[in-house]
Design an enzyme around this catalytic site. Structure first.
Site: not given
Lengths: 406, 406
Positions: A11, A113, A141, A143, A188-189, A244
């Site tokens: 992303g 990752n 990232t 994240d 943020g998964r 999220e």
């Protein structure tokens, strides 16, 4: 010829082009690289032999300056996951073909990752086959979930955007004197770093979010409603930040009721909708005015409010990755080691990519308050330096100048 | 004593505090105002006698500088609609009581359509009763839908945020080589000015939105899907901008299927969800990757990327409103008259508020392309000057400094 290949993946972020610029600067300054190529759309470009010659760009300092502040991946991106070379050697062979065709000796892959998994597999493949290529990873990232680096390029800029936006939203929602809840959904998964950075809206004394829920802690509807009621007894307008990826104890996402069932190219389920699910919950259980706000793609693309600290570090990690490759390192990732918080000092190191790939660095549970609805001072100490400094974005005709490579 | 009362109303913007600063500057410079009071939560503060003494703030230039760049309404806001004084005189009497108690002679009300209605009714009430008060309106609205002013304070800053964000999103969505549609929902219930400003993402040569749909033109699902297919034949990743208020020919909102049925304090139905409705439409009819993005509250609160032109004009309109009141004008609104586009020149005038109240200035249909999916060069000429210039926002600890009045 000693040529270098660079590619970007995963992303986009507001800082990933700064790392590309760092790679180009590192290659140029070294005097040891003849040509620099960019693979289009990440590793797919290397497989297909779809390269752009960046050698002229490398010397154009003005263009590099514009590129530094251009969001997203100027070379494009991909979500391609390399298979194990023992199972399917095809794409590996094609990459080596591209390396040979363009006299590539060094390869720097900028990504998260999944991209570090590619670096790991490709360097392993080269080493097993005694190929003399130097493969380095450079992290990125929003994240902030990469292992073995204190933090990841792109995160600081996203955190600055989030902190600023939360501070602005706090001003916005405070104007009416009636009970209202505004729920802001942040990326943020599995890792709540970005949501935690909403607390930085408090650095100048403002209240920031009234409640913060990270995806690391089980979410509970009843506790959430109780939290809201308690806060609303003191203050009518509340601002709530949620990841999220917040999940219930049974592992289901809060957003599941809102889900379209769609999946991305990696088969990851889209999980947006947590704030909208909670909006309905508040409407049903409390009945006050309530609004869901998603920071969506803006939080990773908002280069106009990048963190200078992040942009400088991102650039230096690109340079570091090149230097490591030139020094014969392979299968490693350039990384940040924090030396001190106050004054903020870091070192740039290289770490084994095998220990980065396929790991996710989540928020330590003791950096979340016992009540599970805010972050601790330890988290604030970690976050504060990362948003410091404003970047030198150039505006033209009222909007920031961007550079397009194709 | 000749005191002045100022209040803010309606939805917040990034520039409404600049107008408040202009009022304070105008009062101070004139030498004719003894004290300035701010009514808390708009006209409600005047009715309840809930005032803040702003006389010290008026002289604190550093605080005023910070206030200029603080988003939202520092005095709070309200959505209170005054009844006709012939029907219900109660609130008018209370306002006059407040005026008398605090020796108020001048009143400046900063706001949109509904606030200008208050200015109109109150000045009429004063005139009928031979009260010697001078009531002026100062415009604000991100929607840019106020009559008799070339454009409204707050709009230019929102437009700059939207143009910048669309340019950044365009970079973000361009990285993958697969068919995808990103639909961005922009504020505007009946007026498409903000959605039109997404086209400003093109000012430096970028493609901007591939399709733009304003709420002034009937929306048609089939035509929309055809538009998408046509564009996607040339370019896989599309960026689409839509007004939140887009409607079908039968008058129903595109967002109706997403609606919670909730209404705001004025009884206006919440209409957010147009982009999500279209997301489902694209998923069902085309089946490619699709994402809805709402610019939501951010577009009116993002003071960190305010337009210098907008902020300066907003300040000057505050000064203008005070000067008009001091010169004996009442029942009028300070307004902007555009003298020329190139070079951009404006004059500050006053207009009868009765012709502003309860009107909505929508986009002229001939500023929308015949296909109904973009804006014309005439629209671009109108918009371009309004986002020029970057503001002098002060950062502290990595986020913009804000001023809080209570």
């Amino acid at each position: 010829m000693n040529n270098l290949l660079v590619a970007q993946s995963g992303g986009p972020t507001a800082a990933i082009n700064a790392t590309l610029v760092g790679v180009l600067q590192g290659a140029r300054i070294s005097g040891k690289v003849d040509k620099v190529y960019g693979a289009k759309n990440g590793i797919e470009g290397a497989i297909k032999g779809n390269l752009l010659d960046l050698s002229d760009l490398m010397k154009d300092t003005q263009a590099l300056d514009t590129l530094t502040y251009t969001p997203s991946s100027a070379l494009g991106s991909c979500r391609f996951k390399m298979k194990d070379w023992r199972v399917d050697e095809e794409s590996y062979k094609k990459i080596i073909e591209t390396f040979k065709k363009y006299d590539i000796k060094y390869f720097v892959y900028i990504g998260g990752n999944d991209s570090m998994d590619t670096v790991n597999k490709l360097s392993e493949y080269c080493s097993v086959n005694n190929y003399d290529y130097y493969i380095m990873g450079a992290p990125k990232t929003v994240d902030n979930d990469l292992n073995l680096t204190d933090h990841s390029p792109g995160f600081g800029s996203a955190a600055k955007y989030i902190a600023t936006t939360i501070a602005e939203l706090e001003r916005d929602i405070s104007v009416y004197d009636i009970p209202a809840v505004t729920i802001v959904e942040i990326m943020g998964r599995n890792a709540g770093w970005l949501t935690a950075s909403s607390a930085l809206a408090r650095v100048n004394g403002g209240p920031g979010p009234d409640l913060i829920y990270l995806c690391e802690k089980d979410f509970d509807d009843d506790r959430f409603i109780e939290d809201i009621k308690k806060k609303q007894a003191v203050k009518p307008g509340l601002l709530v930040a949620v990841s999220e990826g917040i999940k219930y104890k049974d592992g289901s996402y809060v957003s599941d009721s809102m889900s379209s069932g769609a999946v991305d190219n990696f088969g990851h389920k889209y999980i947006a909708g947590a704030a909208r699910a909670l909006e309905q919950l508040v409407r049903n259980r409390i009945g006050c005015k309530v609004r869901a706000v998603e920071l969506n793609l803006m939080q990773r693309a908002a280069a106009h409010i990048g963190s200078e600290t992040d942009i400088i570090e991102s650039t230096m990690l690109g340079q570091k990755a090149v230097n490591c490759a030139l020094n014969g390192e392979t299968g490693k990732m350039a990384a940040i080691k924090r030396v001190s918080n106050n004054p903020y000092r870091v070192e740039f190191i290289s770490v084994p990519v095998s220990e980065v790939a396929n790991h996710e660095k989540t928020v330590p549970l003791d950096w979340i308050t016992p009540e599970g609805n805010d972050v601790t001072e330890e988290m604030m100490e970690y976050l504060r330096p990362l948003i410091i400094g404003e970047t030198n974005v150039k505006y033209e005709n009222g909007i920031p100048k961007h550079l397009r490579l194709y």
